[in-house]
Design an enzyme around this catalytic site. Structure first.
Site, mmCIF file in Angstrom:
data_model
loop_
_atom_site.group_PDB
_atom_site.id
_atom_site.type_symbol
_atom_site.label_atom_id
_atom_site.label_comp_id
_atom_site.label_asym_id
_atom_site.label_seq_id
_atom_site.Cartn_x
_atom_site.Cartn_y
_atom_site.Cartn_z
ATOM 1 N N VAL A 1 -69.400 57.466 -68.890
ATOM 2 C CA VAL A 1 -68.108 56.898 -69.314
ATOM 3 C C VAL A 1 -66.936 57.678 -68.737
ATOM 4 O O VAL A 1 -65.912 57.108 -68.356
ATOM 5 C CB VAL A 1 -68.032 56.858 -70.858
ATOM 6 C CG1 VAL A 1 -66.620 56.520 -71.331
ATOM 7 C CG2 VAL A 1 -69.034 55.857 -71.407
ATOM 8 N N LYS B 1 -74.463 35.628 -81.913
ATOM 9 C CA LYS B 1 -74.436 34.377 -81.162
ATOM 10 C C LYS B 1 -73.917 33.213 -81.997
ATOM 11 O O LYS B 1 -73.204 32.342 -81.503
ATOM 12 C CB LYS B 1 -75.798 34.042 -80.572
ATOM 13 C CG LYS B 1 -76.900 33.681 -81.565
ATOM 14 C CD LYS B 1 -77.698 34.880 -81.951
ATOM 15 C CE LYS B 1 -78.856 34.562 -82.881
ATOM 16 N NZ LYS B 1 -79.612 35.785 -83.212
ATOM 17 N N GLU C 1 -73.204 40.696 -74.428
ATOM 18 C CA GLU C 1 -74.482 40.552 -73.720
ATOM 19 C C GLU C 1 -75.653 40.387 -74.678
ATOM 20 O O GLU C 1 -76.587 39.617 -74.421
ATOM 21 C CB GLU C 1 -74.730 41.775 -72.832
ATOM 22 C CG GLU C 1 -75.989 41.716 -71.997
ATOM 23 C CD GLU C 1 -75.940 40.644 -70.925
ATOM 24 O OE1 GLU C 1 -76.689 39.647 -71.060
ATOM 25 O OE2 GLU C 1 -75.148 40.779 -69.980
ATOM 26 N N VAL D 1 -77.299 36.808 -76.351
ATOM 27 C CA VAL D 1 -78.241 35.876 -75.723
ATOM 28 C C VAL D 1 -79.400 36.652 -75.113
ATOM 29 O O VAL D 1 -79.198 37.507 -74.260
ATOM 30 C CB VAL D 1 -77.554 35.039 -74.620
ATOM 31 C CG1 VAL D 1 -78.558 34.091 -73.981
ATOM 32 C CG2 VAL D 1 -76.366 34.270 -75.174
ATOM 33 N N ILE E 1 -82.320 41.128 -72.069
ATOM 34 C CA ILE E 1 -82.249 40.496 -70.752
ATOM 35 C C ILE E 1 -80.791 40.370 -70.307
ATOM 36 O O ILE E 1 -79.984 39.742 -70.993
ATOM 37 C CB ILE E 1 -82.899 39.104 -70.769
ATOM 38 C CG1 ILE E 1 -84.344 39.196 -71.254
ATOM 39 C CG2 ILE E 1 -82.841 38.455 -69.403
ATOM 40 C CD1 ILE E 1 -84.996 37.855 -71.502
ATOM 41 N N GLU F 1 -88.789 34.942 -89.514
ATOM 42 C CA GLU F 1 -88.067 35.340 -90.715
ATOM 43 C C GLU F 1 -88.694 34.690 -91.940
ATOM 44 O O GLU F 1 -89.456 33.725 -91.847
ATOM 45 C CB GLU F 1 -86.597 34.917 -90.599
ATOM 46 C CG GLU F 1 -85.856 35.497 -89.412
ATOM 47 C CD GLU F 1 -85.501 36.959 -89.598
ATOM 48 O OE1 GLU F 1 -85.599 37.467 -90.736
ATOM 49 O OE2 GLU F 1 -85.137 37.601 -88.598
ATOM 50 N N LYS G 1 -77.204 29.877 -78.498
ATOM 51 C CA LYS G 1 -77.311 30.585 -77.219
ATOM 52 C C LYS G 1 -77.044 29.643 -76.049
ATOM 53 O O LYS G 1 -76.415 30.039 -75.058
ATOM 54 C CB LYS G 1 -78.688 31.225 -77.104
ATOM 55 C CG LYS G 1 -78.916 32.320 -78.136
ATOM 56 C CD LYS G 1 -80.363 32.774 -78.188
ATOM 57 C CE LYS G 1 -80.574 33.844 -79.245
ATOM 58 N NZ LYS G 1 -81.993 34.227 -79.387
ATOM 59 N N GLY H 1 -85.519 42.185 -81.109
ATOM 60 C CA GLY H 1 -86.005 43.493 -81.529
ATOM 61 C C GLY H 1 -84.897 44.516 -81.519
ATOM 62 O O GLY H 1 -83.905 44.384 -80.792
#
Length: 421
Positions: free
Chosen positions: A23, A93, A117, A120, A124, A178, A193, A295
């Site tokens: 940073v 989301k 990021e 979604v 990834i 869930e 998403k 996760g």
């Protein structure tokens, strides 16, 4: 400090020196909002507070990370942060899919960063490539498996021959589903998403309400067996693509539903709780992003990527890209959306039935690619695979089949994606 928040805090503490070097300045935790302070969370108690509003309002806070979930409380906290010029990193989301305009406009007013990021496909990296790496290209299509729970269930059904309920129970036992799996299995999570992906890909504001949605609760073991016989599998897909109307004007179609996918397609091999997104652009061609879609640690990885970007911008005085909605493309009605179909029917095996069924498809301009009959007698099975046709034409055909003088029972209709015919 749920699964994701706990991992974010761990990374901030364990990798403090690396983060400082990346940073340009230390990244310091000023406070953590929790519901109950008395729980031992492995962090100094003075960092904990139950007053999230006061924490967000503090003058010594530069960046707010929201990993609460839900809508109204995160919405008020994020707007408060952005309105005071603080950068925001969120994994929410559902909030972005419903209130993307309000939140993006707040960020624009104060020139604050808004990063998402992690909203979604977990770890990834697909949001930043769409916003930045492909900013000079024209994206024509985005299709993905963006919900790990449903992909686990469908993969289990395909592998074992089990039914939906049995596979859902297994997903629950292993912690993939869930206690209330509705948002996942009925496609709401994937639709949120898809709205975000379409907004980014087509420079057009898309909300969850714009997304046509079907879940997987009606998918049967028979559907998976049929798919296997066709060298296909069944996946819950989020599809975002450019389509043209009768006058050649460009629109976008955004939809979520279970679909047949040829085994030759790269998404067909994405199994278990993994996610993948395929982006098709004019210059770049086909790109595929694959990995863990949920996760604590994977999602925290995406949050930390955003956090480092926001911190760098604060330190060096820059700003990340904001919302891009210049294209303002109209949303195509689902009835106008073209695709192929797999129609599974139970019919009586007697003269005139096949020709009568074929006639109903022909009357509505739905061209048949293949027909397969299994069994004989009153309970014969007839499977029709079509060429590309409009959704409305297929719906009218299915309705007409039910009115024929000889009994035709349409057992299931699955769309067939990933082919060019």
């Amino acid at each position: 400090m749920g699964n994701v928040g706990t991992e974010v805090v761990r990374i901030l503490r364990d990798r403090a020196d690396d983060l400082k070097a990346r940073v340009g300045a230390p990244v310091v935790i000023r406070g953590i909002a929790v519901r109950r302070i008395e729980i031992d969370r492995g962090v100094p108690e003075e960092l904990l507070t139950t007053d999230a509003d006061a924490l967000v309002a503090r003058d010594d806070v530069d960046i707010v990370v929201e990993v609460i979930g839900g809508i109204e409380k995160p919405r008020s906290l994020i707007l408060a942060a952005l309105n005071s010029g603080k950068s925001v990193v969120t994994a929410n989301k559902a909030l972005l899919a419903d209130y993307t305009g309000e939140i993006a406009e707040a960020a624009e007013r104060t020139r604050a960063d808004l990063y998402f990021e992690a909203a979604v496909a977990g770890a990834i990296p697909v949001v930043r490539p769409l916003m930045q790496s492909l900013a000079g290209d024209k994206v024509n299509r985005v299709v993905g498996i963006v919900n790990g729970t449903t992909n686990f269930i469908l993969s289990a059904m395909a592998a074992t021959g089990a039914g939906y309920e049995e596979s859902l129970a297994e997903a629950s036992r292993l912690g993939y589903a869930e206690a209330d799996p509705t948002a996942d299995v009925e496609g709401y999570d994937a639709a949120a998403k898809a709205a975000i992906l379409a907004s980014l890909a087509f420079h057009t504001r898309v909300t969850a309400a714009d997304v046509y949605r079907e879940g997987i609760s009606n998918v049967t073991a028979e559907d998976l067996a049929t798919a296997k016989a066709l060298d296909c599998t069944v996946k819950l897909l989020a599809l975002c693509e450019r389509v043209s109307d009768e006058d050649g004007k460009e629109r976008i179609s955004v939809r979520v539903y279970p679909a047949l996918l040829p085994l030759s397609h790269p998404l067909a091999r994405v199994d278990g709780a993994f996610n993948a997104v395929v982006v098709e652009a004019e210059a770049a061609g086909r790109l595929m992003f694959y990995g863990q879609g949920a996760g604590g640690a994977p999602t925290a990885s995406a949050v930390m990527g955003d956090l480092v970007m926001a911190a760098r911008n604060k330190f060096y005085g820059g700003r990340g890209p904001g919302e891009s909605t210049y294209a303002k493309l109209p949303i195509a009605p689902m009835g106008d959306t073209p695709t192929r179909y797999h129609v599974n029917m139970e019919v009586a095996d007697r003269p005139g039935v096949l020709s009568g069924v074929a006639a109903e498809f022909s009357k509505r301009g739905v061209s048949i690619s293949t027909v397969r009959q299994e069994g004989a007698g009153e309970g014969a099975r007839l499977v029709v695979v079509t060429h590309i046709a409009a959704e409305s034409a297929l719906a009218e055909t299915v309705a007409a089949l039910a009115e024929l003088e000889f009994e035709v029972i349409v057992k299931s209709v699955l769309r067939l994606e990933g082919t060019e015919e």
